[in-house]
Motif scaffolding. Structure first.
Motif, mmCIF file in Angstrom:
data_model
loop_
_atom_site.group_PDB
_atom_site.id
_atom_site.type_symbol
_atom_site.label_atom_id
_atom_site.label_comp_id
_atom_site.label_asym_id
_atom_site.label_seq_id
_atom_site.Cartn_x
_atom_site.Cartn_y
_atom_site.Cartn_z
ATOM 1 N N PRO A 115 0.816 -1.205 0.000
ATOM 2 C CA PRO A 115 0.000 0.000 0.000
ATOM 3 C C PRO A 115 0.857 1.265 0.000
ATOM 4 O O PRO A 115 1.787 1.392 0.796
ATOM 5 N N VAL A 116 0.534 2.183 -0.904
ATOM 6 C CA VAL A 116 1.218 3.472 -1.015
ATOM 7 C C VAL A 116 0.179 4.568 -0.832
ATOM 8 O O VAL A 116 -0.777 4.653 -1.607
ATOM 9 N N LEU A 117 0.353 5.391 0.196
ATOM 10 C CA LEU A 117 -0.552 6.500 0.468
ATOM 11 C C LEU A 117 -0.286 7.621 -0.532
ATOM 12 O O LEU A 117 0.823 8.153 -0.601
ATOM 13 N N LYS A 118 -1.323 7.952 -1.311
ATOM 14 C CA LYS A 118 -1.192 9.049 -2.272
ATOM 15 C C LYS A 118 -0.944 10.340 -1.499
ATOM 16 O O LYS A 118 -1.542 10.576 -0.460
ATOM 17 N N ASP A 119 -0.065 11.160 -1.994
ATOM 18 C CA ASP A 119 0.281 12.441 -1.376
ATOM 19 C C ASP A 119 0.940 12.304 -0.011
ATOM 20 O O ASP A 119 0.969 13.263 0.767
ATOM 21 N N ALA A 120 1.467 11.114 0.298
ATOM 22 C CA ALA A 120 2.273 10.992 1.520
ATOM 23 C C ALA A 120 3.501 11.871 1.355
ATOM 24 O O ALA A 120 3.954 12.126 0.231
ATOM 25 N N LEU A 121 4.057 12.331 2.445
ATOM 26 C CA LEU A 121 5.275 13.125 2.358
ATOM 27 C C LEU A 121 6.426 12.289 1.823
ATOM 28 O O LEU A 121 7.329 12.800 1.170
ATOM 29 N N SER A 122 6.390 11.005 2.129
ATOM 30 C CA SER A 122 7.297 10.028 1.536
ATOM 31 C C SER A 122 6.746 8.649 1.863
ATOM 32 O O SER A 122 6.013 8.473 2.833
ATOM 33 N N THR A 123 7.093 7.695 1.015
ATOM 34 C CA THR A 123 6.743 6.296 1.269
ATOM 35 C C THR A 123 8.000 5.472 1.056
ATOM 36 O O THR A 123 8.693 5.617 0.048
ATOM 37 N N HIS A 124 8.296 4.626 2.029
ATOM 38 C CA HIS A 124 9.440 3.724 1.947
ATOM 39 C C HIS A 124 8.902 2.304 1.857
ATOM 40 O O HIS A 124 8.117 1.885 2.711
ATOM 41 N N LEU A 125 9.302 1.597 0.821
ATOM 42 C CA LEU A 125 8.898 0.206 0.626
ATOM 43 C C LEU A 125 10.073 -0.663 1.048
ATOM 44 O O LEU A 125 11.166 -0.558 0.482
ATOM 45 N N ASP A 179 12.537 0.765 -2.304
ATOM 46 C CA ASP A 179 12.024 1.832 -3.161
ATOM 47 C C ASP A 179 11.560 2.978 -2.268
ATOM 48 O O ASP A 179 11.131 2.750 -1.130
ATOM 49 N N VAL A 180 11.683 4.197 -2.784
ATOM 50 C CA VAL A 180 11.195 5.396 -2.101
ATOM 51 C C VAL A 180 10.311 6.137 -3.088
ATOM 52 O O VAL A 180 10.682 6.332 -4.248
ATOM 53 N N ILE A 181 9.144 6.548 -2.611
ATOM 54 C CA ILE A 181 8.223 7.322 -3.439
ATOM 55 C C ILE A 181 8.063 8.688 -2.788
ATOM 56 O O ILE A 181 7.704 8.784 -1.608
ATOM 57 N N LEU A 182 8.369 9.726 -3.556
ATOM 58 C CA LEU A 182 8.225 11.105 -3.089
ATOM 59 C C LEU A 182 7.051 11.735 -3.828
ATOM 60 O O LEU A 182 6.788 11.405 -4.990
ATOM 61 N N PRO A 183 6.360 12.678 -3.190
ATOM 62 C CA PRO A 183 5.220 13.321 -3.846
ATOM 63 C C PRO A 183 5.682 14.312 -4.909
ATOM 64 O O PRO A 183 6.859 14.642 -5.014
ATOM 65 N N GLU A 184 4.709 14.796 -5.652
ATOM 66 C CA GLU A 184 4.977 15.861 -6.612
ATOM 67 C C GLU A 184 5.517 17.066 -5.831
ATOM 68 O O GLU A 184 5.232 17.222 -4.639
ATOM 69 N N PRO A 185 6.291 17.933 -6.480
ATOM 70 C CA PRO A 185 6.897 19.072 -5.767
ATOM 71 C C PRO A 185 5.913 19.905 -4.945
ATOM 72 O O PRO A 185 6.248 20.338 -3.844
ATOM 73 N N ALA A 186 4.699 20.138 -5.439
ATOM 74 C CA ALA A 186 3.737 20.966 -4.691
ATOM 75 C C ALA A 186 3.380 20.330 -3.352
ATOM 76 O O ALA A 186 3.170 21.020 -2.363
ATOM 77 N N ALA A 187 3.324 18.997 -3.299
ATOM 78 C CA ALA A 187 2.958 18.305 -2.062
ATOM 79 C C ALA A 187 4.120 18.262 -1.068
ATOM 80 O O ALA A 187 3.905 17.990 0.111
ATOM 81 N N ARG A 188 5.320 18.518 -1.524
ATOM 82 C CA ARG A 188 6.486 18.466 -0.635
ATOM 83 C C ARG A 188 6.485 19.592 0.387
ATOM 84 O O ARG A 188 7.245 19.564 1.345
ATOM 85 N N THR A 189 5.640 20.582 0.198
ATOM 86 C CA THR A 189 5.570 21.691 1.141
ATOM 87 C C THR A 189 4.510 21.458 2.219
ATOM 88 O O THR A 189 4.350 22.290 3.115
ATOM 89 N N LEU A 190 3.779 20.354 2.148
ATOM 90 C CA LEU A 190 2.767 20.053 3.160
ATOM 91 C C LEU A 190 3.428 19.831 4.514
ATOM 92 O O LEU A 190 4.537 19.310 4.603
ATOM 93 N N ALA A 191 2.735 20.205 5.558
ATOM 94 C CA ALA A 191 3.242 20.004 6.917
ATOM 95 C C ALA A 191 3.029 18.550 7.326
ATOM 96 O O ALA A 191 2.009 17.948 6.999
#
Length: 176
Positions: free
Chosen positions: A115-125, A146-158
């Motif tokens: 499971p990968v949370l959409k818009d997570a600040l990061s996901t580590h598999l 594997d590491v999944i990072l969000p789109e740049p706009a989501a990287r500013t989320l708290a």
């Protein structure tokens, strides 16, 4: 030496109180069972362990429903939650809300079907490389595959932070 189950209640209560002022980020640790069903729980006990090899560790109570799933699968995902995931935090913290945990609008499948949370600040598999039982928990050590990072706009989320028994806001302090 006293066994962990024999620790006096006042010490447990004092220890719990001593940990309340420790701010911690909230993640969802999740995995899939042999039938392909996803299981998970909210945790504050997940941290990076090593850069060589990239690895994470997470402590999971052995009574948690995700515990035997991680053991059986040998894989887990760690999904770092943002403040916008506050509703999901409640679903992953209460067993009576299990049916609200893995709604398709919030989740997709990653490596090994994790499971990968959409818009997570990061996901580590992570592939489980070791596990160690201590007290009521198992500490799972996972090599990051594997590491999944969000789109740049989501990287500013708290980040979603747990502090003093509740969700808390986090703000950056400018350097002087």
């Amino acid at each position: 030496m006293t066994a962990h189950s024999d620790v006096a209640s006042p010490l447990r209560d004092t220890f719990r109180a001593s940990m309340r002022p420790v701010a911690a980020s909230v993640s969802v640790v999740a995995s899939g069972d042999a039938a392909g069903a996803w299981h998970g729980m909210a945790v504050t006990s997940a941290v990076s362990l090593s850069m060589e090899p990239p690895s994470m560790m997470v402590a999971v109570n052995r009574s948690a429903s995700v515990h035997p799933v991680i053991q059986g699968a040998g894989w887990f995902s760690l999904n770092l939650m943002a403040e916008c995931h506050a509703d999901l935090l409640e679903a992953f913290s209460r067993s009576d809300l299990r049916d609200r945990r893995f709604l398709p609008e919030h989740w997709s499948a990653g490596l090994q079907g994790l499971p990968v949370l959409k818009d997570a600040l990061s996901t580590h598999l992570c592939r489980v490389t070791a596990a160690h039982d201590f007290g009521t928990h198992t500490v799972f050590f996972g090599q990051v595959e594997d590491v999944i990072l969000p789109e740049p706009a989501a990287r500013t989320l708290a980040p979603l932070v747990w502090f003093n028994g509740a969700r808390a806001a986090l703000s950056a302090t400018a350097e002087t």
